[in-house]
Scaffold this active site. Structure first.
Site, mmCIF file in Angstrom:
data_model
loop_
_atom_site.group_PDB
_atom_site.id
_atom_site.type_symbol
_atom_site.label_atom_id
_atom_site.label_comp_id
_atom_site.label_asym_id
_atom_site.label_seq_id
_atom_site.Cartn_x
_atom_site.Cartn_y
_atom_site.Cartn_z
ATOM 1 N N CYS A 73 41.168 46.747 43.960
ATOM 2 C CA CYS A 73 41.797 47.685 44.891
ATOM 3 C C CYS A 73 42.622 46.966 45.949
ATOM 4 C CB CYS A 73 40.732 48.532 45.600
ATOM 5 S SG CYS A 73 39.561 49.381 44.535
ATOM 6 N N ASP A 74 42.074 45.908 46.526
ATOM 7 C CA ASP A 74 42.625 45.357 47.767
ATOM 8 C C ASP A 74 43.109 43.913 47.694
ATOM 9 O OD1 ASP A 74 42.035 47.788 48.999
ATOM 10 O OD2 ASP A 74 39.998 47.148 49.486
ATOM 11 N N CYS B 79 36.162 45.716 46.815
ATOM 12 C CA CYS B 79 36.858 45.924 45.548
ATOM 13 C C CYS B 79 38.081 45.019 45.457
ATOM 14 C CB CYS B 79 37.278 47.389 45.406
ATOM 15 S SG CYS B 79 38.200 47.744 43.895
#
Length: 308
Positions: free
Chosen positions: A137-138, A134
């Site tokens: 997300c990261d 992701c």
């Protein structure tokens, strides 16, 4: 009837936990069934930065633990078991697990989806420690570092372009000599000086100790192998996404495995709702999952009350 509930929620990720909270607060007798780890995919995320109000150094595990405790406070019940079949067309609706048969006036499907894996040695070990699925997300955790993106479809190329916000050195690894992404997306990627391409290549192994240190890159034509190594770097895998919906295909129409709902999370069946990554949607994030769950539970409670 034994094991009769107002609402059964299939799946204990953020969507299911949010639905449990809202159903419990609505005084619904609520059961959440989860076959794996409560919290779903987010539990593999070491730090959450894009969920509103998350604490400093919040991990996925700590966030969902608080979500579960909050839902339990309002009476939601939780069991760990695997749902093996359902009967969603009858009233009450049946949810059948290895351990028992359960019935409910309304069902919320929050079974989630899983990112397809490369399937090579070291992948599971270093997921969350250098390997991610992701970018939203990261991506920020790899700011200024080399980043590798595995895949050649729309998602992979779009995520690679997104990751150039954090790194000037983003390399797309693709097993073929041309991308599968839409031409318009390809053109943008080729024009981006921060994106590089490793054609006819696959990763065959990830290596490291406490974190990902290197990976083995194999040329699909020559079979020549090269070890790619950095002090710090990230690998983002986008080789597909699979919704966990197989057991619902006899009850609900699926589109590429995903469940279609309206804006109120209603499916084509009365009293059946879907929330989170298992449904057709444009953004799959924790914040949208909990929104889905809240809407689904609110609508399900209205449906249960209407049947009284």
């Amino acid at each position: 009837m034994e094991n009769l509930y107002d609402i059964i929620i299939i799946g204990g990720g953020p969507a299911g936990l949010s639905a449990a909270l809202y159903a419990g607060r609505a005084k619904m007798k609520t059961l959440v069934i989860e076959q794996g780890t409560f919290g779903g995919q987010i539990t593999s995320t070491a730090e959450i930065e894009n969920y509103p109000g998350s604490e400093e150094e919040e991990s996925g595990s700590s966030l969902v633990l608080r979500m579960r405790k909050q839902a339990e406070k309002f009476g939601a019940e939780f069991i760990s078991d695997q749902v093996i079949s359902v009967d969603l067309k009858k009233n009450p609706k049946g949810v059948f697990t290895f351990g028992a048969d359960y019935f409910a006036k309304a069902v919320i499907i929050a079974s989630g989806a899983t990112s397809s894996k490369i399937g090579c040695p070291g992948e599971e070990e270093f997921t969350g420690r250098g390997i991610s699925y992701c970018a939203t997300c990261d991506g920020a955790f790899f700011e200024g570092l080399p980043i590798y993106v595995v895949g050649g479809g729309d998602a992979a190329v779009e995520e690679a372009m997104y990751l150039t916000r954090f790194s000037d050195n983003v390399s797309i690894i693709h097993r073929r000599d041309e991308l599968r992404a839409a031409k318009s997306i390809q053109e943008k990627a080729f024009a981006n000086p921060k994106i590089h391409f490793l054609w006819n290549s696959v990763i065959t192994e990830f290596k490291g100790s406490d974190k990902l240190d290197s990976f083995i890159l194999e040329n699909t034509k020559t079979k020549e192998q090269t070890e790619i190594k950095h002090d710090m770097f990230g690998v983002f895998v986008f080789v597909g996404f699979k919704p966990s919906t197989e057991i619902f295909e006899n009850d609900l129409p699926l589109e590429k495995g995903y469940i279609r709902t309206d804006e109120n999370m209603k499916t084509v069946l009365d009293g059946v709702y879907a929330a989170g990554d298992c449904r057709i949607k444009s953004l799959r994030q924790v914040v949208t999952a909990v929104s889905d769950g809240a809407i689904a539970a609110t609508e399900a409670a209205k449906f249960v009350d209407s049947q009284a």
